[in-house]
Scaffold this motif. Structure first.
Motif, PDB file in Angstrom:
ATOM      1  N   GLY A  63       5.409   3.382   1.037  1.00  0.00           N
ATOM      2  CA  GLY A  63       5.998   2.043   0.995  1.00  0.00           C
ATOM      3  C   GLY A  63       5.809   1.229   2.266  1.00  0.00           C
ATOM      4  N   GLY A  64       5.476  -0.036   2.086  1.00  0.00           N
ATOM      5  CA  GLY A  64       5.472  -0.975   3.192  1.00  0.00           C
ATOM      6  C   GLY A  64       4.322  -0.876   4.187  1.00  0.00           C
ATOM      7  N   VAL A  65       3.327  -0.032   3.911  1.00  0.00           N
ATOM      8  CA  VAL A  65       2.236   0.127   4.885  1.00  0.00           C
ATOM      9  C   VAL A  65       1.199  -0.996   4.820  1.00  0.00           C
ATOM     10  CG1 VAL A  65       2.369   2.629   5.142  1.00  0.00           C
ATOM     11  CG2 VAL A  65       1.032   1.670   3.285  1.00  0.00           C
ATOM     12  N   GLY A  66       1.215  -1.740   3.713  1.00  0.00           N
ATOM     13  CA  GLY A  66       0.251  -2.835   3.583  1.00  0.00           C
ATOM     14  C   GLY A  66      -0.717  -2.658   2.415  1.00  0.00           C
ATOM     15  N   LYS A  67      -0.286  -1.950   1.382  1.00  0.00           N
ATOM     16  CA  LYS A  67      -1.166  -1.724   0.221  1.00  0.00           C
ATOM     17  C   LYS A  67      -1.513  -3.044  -0.470  1.00  0.00           C
ATOM     18  CE  LYS A  67       1.903   0.820  -1.754  1.00  0.00           C
ATOM     19  NZ  LYS A  67       2.900   0.934  -0.689  1.00  0.00           N
ATOM     20  N   THR A  68      -0.476  -3.863  -0.697  1.00  0.00           N
ATOM     21  CA  THR A  68      -0.701  -5.120  -1.415  1.00  0.00           C
ATOM     22  C   THR A  68      -1.606  -6.047  -0.605  1.00  0.00           C
ATOM     23  OG1 THR A  68       1.451  -4.884  -2.473  1.00  0.00           O
ATOM     24  CG2 THR A  68       0.473  -7.076  -2.499  1.00  0.00           C
ATOM     25  N   THR A  69      -1.308  -6.145   0.693  1.00  0.00           N
ATOM     26  CA  THR A  69      -2.108  -6.993   1.582  1.00  0.00           C
ATOM     27  C   THR A  69      -3.559  -6.511   1.611  1.00  0.00           C
ATOM     28  OG1 THR A  69      -0.131  -7.172   2.956  1.00  0.00           O
ATOM     29  CG2 THR A  69      -2.202  -7.916   3.931  1.00  0.00           C
ATOM     30  N   THR A  70      -3.737  -5.199   1.789  1.00  0.00           N
ATOM     31  CA  THR A  70      -5.088  -4.652   1.879  1.00  0.00           C
ATOM     32  C   THR A  70      -5.853  -4.828   0.569  1.00  0.00           C
ATOM     33  OG1 THR A  70      -4.126  -2.976   3.310  1.00  0.00           O
ATOM     34  CG2 THR A  70      -6.368  -2.612   2.625  1.00  0.00           C
TER      35      THR A  70
HETATM   36  N1  LIG Z   1      -2.242  -5.983   9.546  1.00  0.00           N
HETATM   37  C1  LIG Z   1      -1.063  -6.600   9.430  1.00  0.00           C
HETATM   38  N2  LIG Z   1      -0.545  -7.300  10.466  1.00  0.00           N
HETATM   39  C2  LIG Z   1       0.648  -7.920  10.360  1.00  0.00           C
HETATM   40  N3  LIG Z   1       1.412  -7.888   9.248  1.00  0.00           N
HETATM   41  C3  LIG Z   1       0.954  -7.203   8.185  1.00  0.00           C
HETATM   42  C4  LIG Z   1      -0.305  -6.519   8.209  1.00  0.00           C
HETATM   43  N4  LIG Z   1      -0.493  -5.928   7.000  1.00  0.00           N
HETATM   44  C5  LIG Z   1       0.599  -6.211   6.252  1.00  0.00           C
HETATM   45  N5  LIG Z   1       1.460  -6.978   6.952  1.00  0.00           N
HETATM   46  C6  LIG Z   1       2.785  -7.465   6.500  1.00  0.00           C
HETATM   47  O1  LIG Z   1       3.591  -6.326   6.254  1.00  0.00           O
HETATM   48  C7  LIG Z   1       4.440  -6.532   5.120  1.00  0.00           C
HETATM   49  C8  LIG Z   1       4.226  -5.418   4.111  1.00  0.00           C
HETATM   50  O2  LIG Z   1       2.920  -5.495   3.605  1.00  0.00           O
HETATM   51  P1  LIG Z   1       2.598  -5.205   2.068  1.00  0.00           P
HETATM   52  O3  LIG Z   1       3.506  -5.956   1.182  1.00  0.00           O
HETATM   53  O4  LIG Z   1       1.144  -5.373   1.876  1.00  0.00           O
HETATM   54  O5  LIG Z   1       2.960  -3.636   2.006  1.00  0.00           O
HETATM   55  P2  LIG Z   1       3.014  -2.683   0.746  1.00  0.00           P
HETATM   56  O6  LIG Z   1       2.459  -1.368   1.187  1.00  0.00           O
HETATM   57  O7  LIG Z   1       2.365  -3.331  -0.414  1.00  0.00           O
HETATM   58  O8  LIG Z   1       4.560  -2.594   0.526  1.00  0.00           O
HETATM   59  P3  LIG Z   1       5.334  -2.006  -0.766  1.00  0.00           P
HETATM   60  O9  LIG Z   1       5.171  -0.523  -0.663  1.00  0.00           O
HETATM   61  O10 LIG Z   1       6.732  -2.478  -0.573  1.00  0.00           O
HETATM   62  O11 LIG Z   1       4.654  -2.574  -1.968  1.00  0.00           O
HETATM   63  C9  LIG Z   1       4.098  -7.908   4.590  1.00  0.00           C
HETATM   64  O12 LIG Z   1       5.032  -8.817   5.069  1.00  0.00           O
HETATM   65  C10 LIG Z   1       2.719  -8.209   5.167  1.00  0.00           C
HETATM   66  O13 LIG Z   1       2.490  -9.591   5.380  1.00  0.00           O
END
Ligand SMILES: Nc1ncnc2c1ncn2[C@@H]1O[C@H](COP(=O)(O)OP(=O)(O)OP(=O)(O)O)[C@@H](O)[C@H]1O
Ligand SMILES: [Mg+2]
Length: 383
Positions: free
Chosen positions: A20-27
């Motif tokens: 969770g929250g590592v940036g999967k959606t962003t990546t």
């Molecule tokens: N490289 C980065 N630098 C700065 N902020 C980032 C970076 N990557 C992601 N974020 C921020 O971190 C937060 C979490 O990212 P994200 O939603 O992609 O995570 P996730 O793994 O999809 O979370 P979840 O498990 O809750 O679905 C978001 O606010 C995003 O904008």
């Protein structure tokens, strides 16, 4: 070490997994827009994107259908878009409904399940149903064959591996022994349905507000005819995951624990004979440029630049903390790279701001798609 362009060359599906929250959606969004910018027709299947990211992809009023991100939005950010980026937000409930509609032998059976209160609860609350539906939607999009590449974001599960078992868990649930009892012609379902409302049941009905047992019986009866279809489909989903045109990328943070998890995840994928392709370490602290210049005295240099000794001391402390973080990240990533030997480990820095628009994604893109030389140069130069 291969870059993302090489990893994804010829692939039809890319699955981004991680805790969770590592940036999967962003990546996932950055990979999809990067591959689209390079000329492919790509669809990213996102799950619960941050609202601002969804808005900037034009996803706000989207249903369970893929929609093209307006190419003008990229133009406005100075990004050359040679292909097409499509995006959709997973609606697990709607996907489950579509699946029922597909598996039901006729409209009546379909409606009996869709209108059933037990189904309505299960379809949105069943553990793992979101994971399963993500797989289901992926399979559906793949079968339609409209896209060169599908990028799948995965739901925030406690364990990054949960989603792999989701199809199995759902079919096991449907096949499960307790359900068999319900579904047998002489089973509880038949008894309940046959006996009519006893006093006990009518009291129960008054308490819960509806006829729970009758609903349960009806649900399992209607579902029983679909079990084989579900199983066959789950098998095909598993085949698709293991296909050589599919690849799994693990997304993790640079701290010790997520790295351990990435190592574990890699091992599990290999054991399951699933195509692991690499790790993206996100939010890495890159070493800052040395402020000292030619070996000078940092507090003095800072005091001179800032004109305030106290502030200079605090900045120096902050700088020291940051460098310690950067060193820790570097050590962890080295350990990870060693564990994975020749596999790709791609680093993305912790950007100063959240990534919520196409410009942010383009910034991440630079790191994801950089060649090895470019990556070395960026790691050395970034503050
Ligand atoms: N490289 C980065 N630098 C700065 N902020 C980032 C970076 N990557 C992601 N974020 C921020 O971190 C937060 C979490 O990212 P994200 O939603 O992609 O995570 P996730 O793994 O999809 O979370 P979840 O498990 O809750 O679905 C978001 O606010 C995003 O904008
Ligand atoms: Mg997410």
């Amino acid at each position: 070490m291969p870059g993302l362009g090489e990893i994804l060359d010829g692939k039809g599906i890319c699955i981004c997994a991680g805790s969770g929250g590592v940036g999967k959606t962003t990546t996932s969004a950055a990979i999809a827009s990067g591959m689209a910018a390079r000329g492919l027709k790509v669809c990213v299947l996102t799950i619960d994107p941050a609202k601002r990211l969804a808005d900037s992809l034009g996803l706000k009023e989207l249903g369970n259908e893929a929609k093209q991100v307006d190419p003008k939005l990229f133009e406005a950010k100075g990004v050359e878009m040679k292909g097409e980026l499509w995006a959709m937000m997973l609606d697990a409930k709607a996907t489950f409904d579509e699946l029922i509609a597909r598996q039901a032998p006729d409209e009546e059976a379909r409606d009996r399940v869709l209108n059933n209160r037990i189904y309505q609860q299960i379809s949105s609350a069943l553990a793992g149903s979101q994971e399963y539906m993500a797989m289901e939607k992926l399979f559906e999009l793949h079968t339609e064959g409209r896209f060169d590449l599908l990028v799948l974001d995965t739901p925030p599960t406690r364990n990054a591996l949960d989603f792999l078992d989701a199809p199995k868990r759902l079919t096991q649930f449907i096949e499960g022994r307790s359900l068999r009892v319900f579904m047998k012609p002489t089973g509880l379902a038949a008894k309940v349905a046959g006996r009519g409302a006893s006093v006990a049941l009518s009291v129960f009905k008054r308490i819960v507000g509806f006829d729970l047992l009758a609903d349960l019986a009806e649900f399992f009866n209607a579902f029983s005819g679909m079990v084989d279809g579900f199983q066959a489909r789950a098998k095909r989903v598993n085949q698709l995951l293991a296909d050589r045109r599919t690849c799994f990328l693990v997304v993790c943070g640079p701290q010790g624990e997520p790295i351990d998890e990435a190592v574990y995840f890699h091992r599990k994928l290999v054991e399951a004979k699933l195509p692991f392709a690499g790790v993206i370490v996100n939010k890495v602290h890159y070493p800052a440029e040395d402020l000292r210049g030619d070996g000078g005295d940092l507090p003095a240099t800072l005091a001179e630049k800032l004109g305030d000794e106290d502030l200079a001391r605090r900045v120096e402390k902050n700088f020291g903390d940051y460098q310690a973080l950067a060193e820790r990240d570097a050590r962890n990533i080295e350990r990870l790279a060693k564990e994975l030997s020749s596999r790709a480990v791609i680093r993305v820095p912790h950007l100063d701001e959240d990534v919520h628009d196409l410009a942010g994604l383009a910034e991440i893109d630079r790191y994801l798609f950089a060649t090895s030389e470019e990556r070395v140069a960026m790691a050395a130069g970034r503050a």
